[in-house]
Design a protein around this motif. Structure first.
Motif, mmCIF file in Angstrom:
data_model
loop_
_atom_site.group_PDB
_atom_site.id
_atom_site.type_symbol
_atom_site.label_atom_id
_atom_site.label_comp_id
_atom_site.label_asym_id
_atom_site.label_seq_id
_atom_site.Cartn_x
_atom_site.Cartn_y
_atom_site.Cartn_z
ATOM 1 N N ASN A 94 7.096 -12.109 7.048
ATOM 2 C CA ASN A 94 6.113 -10.688 6.645
ATOM 3 C C ASN A 94 5.511 -11.305 5.267
ATOM 4 O O ASN A 94 4.299 -10.258 5.371
ATOM 5 C CB ASN A 94 7.521 -10.152 5.758
ATOM 6 N N THR A 95 6.663 -12.341 4.570
ATOM 7 C CA THR A 95 5.630 -12.348 3.166
ATOM 8 C C THR A 95 3.978 -13.259 3.650
ATOM 9 O O THR A 95 2.767 -13.456 2.402
ATOM 10 C CB THR A 95 6.202 -13.500 2.237
ATOM 11 N N TRP A 96 3.640 -13.669 4.914
ATOM 12 C CA TRP A 96 2.555 -14.199 4.941
ATOM 13 C C TRP A 96 1.462 -12.765 4.816
ATOM 14 O O TRP A 96 0.353 -13.588 4.924
ATOM 15 C CB TRP A 96 2.307 -15.034 6.060
ATOM 16 N N TYR A 97 1.425 -12.337 5.060
ATOM 17 C CA TYR A 97 0.812 -11.236 4.657
ATOM 18 C C TYR A 97 0.126 -10.721 3.593
ATOM 19 O O TYR A 97 -1.018 -10.203 2.685
ATOM 20 C CB TYR A 97 1.461 -9.358 5.598
ATOM 21 N N VAL A 98 1.092 -10.972 2.032
ATOM 22 C CA VAL A 98 0.833 -11.373 0.806
ATOM 23 C C VAL A 98 0.333 -11.931 1.061
ATOM 24 O O VAL A 98 -1.711 -12.221 0.090
ATOM 25 C CB VAL A 98 1.986 -10.673 0.287
ATOM 26 N N PHE A 149 -3.336 -11.999 1.872
ATOM 27 C CA PHE A 149 -4.706 -11.408 1.465
ATOM 28 C C PHE A 149 -5.117 -11.937 -0.147
ATOM 29 O O PHE A 149 -6.033 -12.270 -0.205
ATOM 30 C CB PHE A 149 -3.973 -10.075 0.918
ATOM 31 N N PHE A 150 -3.694 -12.764 -0.648
ATOM 32 C CA PHE A 150 -4.301 -13.716 -1.936
ATOM 33 C C PHE A 150 -5.331 -15.065 -1.149
ATOM 34 O O PHE A 150 -6.605 -15.095 -1.498
ATOM 35 C CB PHE A 150 -3.551 -13.681 -2.801
ATOM 36 N N TYR A 151 -5.442 -15.490 0.496
ATOM 37 C CA TYR A 151 -5.868 -15.986 0.676
ATOM 38 C C TYR A 151 -7.566 -15.811 0.663
ATOM 39 O O TYR A 151 -8.242 -16.504 0.469
ATOM 40 C CB TYR A 151 -5.954 -17.075 1.802
ATOM 41 N N ALA A 194 -10.591 -9.351 2.182
ATOM 42 C CA ALA A 194 -8.950 -9.950 2.182
ATOM 43 C C ALA A 194 -8.258 -8.506 3.180
ATOM 44 O O ALA A 194 -7.333 -9.025 2.989
ATOM 45 C CB ALA A 194 -8.885 -9.895 0.735
ATOM 46 N N ALA A 195 -8.473 -8.070 2.649
ATOM 47 C CA ALA A 195 -7.354 -7.354 4.120
ATOM 48 C C ALA A 195 -8.018 -7.406 5.319
ATOM 49 O O ALA A 195 -6.495 -7.115 5.952
ATOM 50 C CB ALA A 195 -7.953 -5.363 3.978
ATOM 51 N N ALA A 196 -8.269 -7.160 5.531
ATOM 52 C CA ALA A 196 -9.315 -8.089 7.750
ATOM 53 C C ALA A 196 -8.249 -9.144 7.338
ATOM 54 O O ALA A 196 -7.661 -8.909 8.113
ATOM 55 C CB ALA A 196 -10.240 -7.550 7.598
#
Length: 294
Positions: A104-108, A111-113, A164-166
């Motif tokens: 789950n935290t990889w989604y965050v 986005f920053f990547y 970033a969203a994609a």
């Protein structure tokens, strides 16, 4: 075999979207070759402790000197904001690589990547502004109104947030090709602009050793910037033709972290360069005064 895997897609391969608590962490997967991951995490924390205050200082100086600001300062300001956001991620990245097994935290992080992946767009805007000032000073003077630069900065932010969203979604087919095209195009554009600027500045004197002192400082500054662009952005570009020559394990646990660790460290190098040259950042190009810090 895919030609290129950047940060998020590598992490997707390591951390599937349906991962469970019983799966291994990224560090466990690379436990036979952990040295580069340790180096990468150390570099990321240096990036956090050095990059955040350096970029905050850049924002403060731009605000303080806004009455005597450069035409490129609007792009430098937005780049500093983007880098501050990215420099906040190392604690979460450490937790995800070493301790956590949930995806789950990889989604965050993805986005920053995505934000960091798009930073070359702002660098390209800075290089374009400097290119116009040195190579086409008359056109640059006619476009000295900064309204179009604000519009360009907004367009870059919209592109960055959409990218970033994609990337955050993480399951778009062949999405890695977007990053491949973007980094290659931006790298080539920045190198071309800076080489052209160096050539124009070098040819500006009546003799080989008779360059005006201000232009000589500008020449040295652009040369340093070009070296940093190559140092930070050449490693991921160089992976494109050579990934297939590495085993998946070596590329996943070694090559990837070397290349993107150097690229991510630009979040500290760029503001430090700006701060170190802030007092010597103006040169005269014809009748136009330009700032040469990138």
């Amino acid at each position: 075999m895919e030609l290129f895997i950047n940060s998020s897609f590598l992490y997707i391969s390591l951390r599937p979207l349906n991962s469970t608590a019983g799966e291994k962490t990224v560090y466990d997967i690379c436990k036979d070759m952990p040295a580069v991951i340790i180096w990468y995490l150390g570099l990321q924390f240096i990036n956090m402790f050095l990059g955040i205050p350096a970029n905050l200082m850049v924002l403060w100086l731009i605000h303080k000197n806004k009455r005597d600001s450069s035409t490129s300062d609007i792009f430098i300001l937005h780049l500093a904001i983007l880098d501050i956001l990215f420099c906040l991620t190392p604690p979460l990245e450490l937790a995800n690589i070493v301790f956590l097994t949930s995806s789950n935290t990889w989604y965050v992080l993805r986005f920053f990547y995505g934000l960091k992946d798009s930073s070359p767009l702002f660098l390209s805007c800075i290089c374009l502004d400097r290119y116009m000032a040195v190579v086409h000073p008359i056109t640059f003077t006619n476009l000295k109104d900064r309204h179009h630069r604000a519009v360009l900065a907004i367009l870059v932010w919209l592109t960055t947030l959409a990218y970033a969203a994609a990337k955050c979604v993480g399951n778009i087919v062949n999405f890695e090709k977007v990053f491949t095209a973007m980094i290659l195009a931006a790298f080539a554009f920045m190198v071309l602009c800076n080489i052209t600027i160096l050539w124009v500045l070098r040819q500006s004197g009546p003799g080989r050793d008779e360059m005006h002192p201000l232009k000589k400082r500008a020449f040295k500054m652009v040369l340093i910037i070009l070296a940093i662009i190559v140092f930070n952005y050449f490693p991921p570009v160089a992976l494109l033709p050579f990934q297939e020559y590495f085993s998946p394990e070596v590329f996943r646990c070694y090559i990837h972290y070397v290349a993107f660790g150097l690229m991510d460290f630009s979040s500290s190098i760029q503001p430090m360069l700006y701060l170190s040259k802030e007092k010597l950042n103006c040169c005269q190009c014809g009748s136009t005064q330009i700032r040469v810090t990138c």
